[in-house]
Design an enzyme around this catalytic site. Structure first.
Site, mmCIF file in Angstrom:
data_model
loop_
_atom_site.group_PDB
_atom_site.id
_atom_site.type_symbol
_atom_site.label_atom_id
_atom_site.label_comp_id
_atom_site.label_asym_id
_atom_site.label_seq_id
_atom_site.Cartn_x
_atom_site.Cartn_y
_atom_site.Cartn_z
ATOM 1 N N CYS A 8 31.681 -115.648 -15.274
ATOM 2 C CA CYS A 8 30.616 -117.291 -15.471
ATOM 3 C C CYS A 8 31.711 -118.236 -16.822
ATOM 4 C CB CYS A 8 30.303 -117.285 -15.414
ATOM 5 S SG CYS A 8 29.207 -119.212 -15.634
ATOM 6 N N HIS A 26 28.807 -120.125 -6.310
ATOM 7 C CA HIS A 26 28.136 -119.620 -7.792
ATOM 8 C C HIS A 26 27.837 -120.763 -8.152
ATOM 9 C CE1 HIS A 26 29.374 -117.664 -11.409
ATOM 10 N NE2 HIS A 26 29.542 -118.936 -11.823
ATOM 11 N N GLU A 27 28.925 -122.224 -7.989
ATOM 12 C CA GLU A 27 28.404 -123.542 -8.585
ATOM 13 C C GLU A 27 27.235 -124.017 -8.574
ATOM 14 O OE1 GLU A 27 30.062 -124.029 -11.772
ATOM 15 O OE2 GLU A 27 31.697 -122.629 -10.682
ATOM 16 N N HIS A 39 24.382 -122.586 -10.539
ATOM 17 C CA HIS A 39 24.237 -123.268 -11.381
ATOM 18 C C HIS A 39 22.790 -124.350 -11.364
ATOM 19 C CE1 HIS A 39 26.219 -121.001 -14.271
ATOM 20 N NE2 HIS A 39 27.467 -121.387 -13.591
#
Length: 157
Positions: free
Chosen positions: A55, A98-99, A102
């Site tokens: 990351c 993954h994004e 966030h």
């Protein structure tokens, strides 16, 4: 994408909006970025797989994270038009998830199995210590290491 990244969510750069950008080819193929606003995962398909992730917010820290191999997504594009995507490439699905995490306030190490998290705990603590050195008034809440942890990051007796 700079810094060898393949994705970035707005909160990573201090912008509190539900927006992400990603390009599975990274700097090898600039111009292939996907911009998604208010994305949602509609369906998880194709089972799960373990894969190494890093990351941009946690430089040089890598660990295995389990993700869905394929997903269906809906979002708005950069012009505000609705889009539906079926991400069948496991790499692209992993980047999106993954994004997306966030945007949910979840970090990749939050998804690591405890045994994997323990392997990166020293690096995470070092980042916290560096941050605290620059911001002495800041507070850091640390999770206790897994039972039986030894060495750096283990509770002091």
């Amino acid at each position: 994408m700079g810094d060898d990244g393949v994705g970035l969510a707005a909160p990573q750069v201090g912008v509190n909006v539900r927006l992400m950008v990603f390009n599975p080819m990274g700097r090898d193929k600039p111009g292939n970025e996907s911009i998604l606003v208010n994305p949602e995962i509609v369906e998880q398909l194709g089972g799960k797989e373990l894969g190494e992730e890093g990351c941009l917010s946690f430089p040089r820290i890598y660990g295995d994270v389990e993700r869905s191999r394929q997903i269906n997504v809906k979002a708005l594009d950069a012009t505000g038009q609705p889009v539906k995507l079926t991400l069948t490439d496991p790499w692209v699905a992993r980047i999106f998830q993954h994004e997306f995490d966030h945007l949910q306030g979840v970090l990749f190490h939050d998804r690591m199995k405890p045994s994997v998290l323990e392997t990166v705990r020293p690096e995470l603590v070092a980042l916290e210590e560096a941050f605290l050195a620059e911001h002495p008034a800041a507070k850091v809440q640390r999770l206790a290491p897994a039972k039986g942890a030894k060495g750096f990051g283990a509770p002091k007796k």
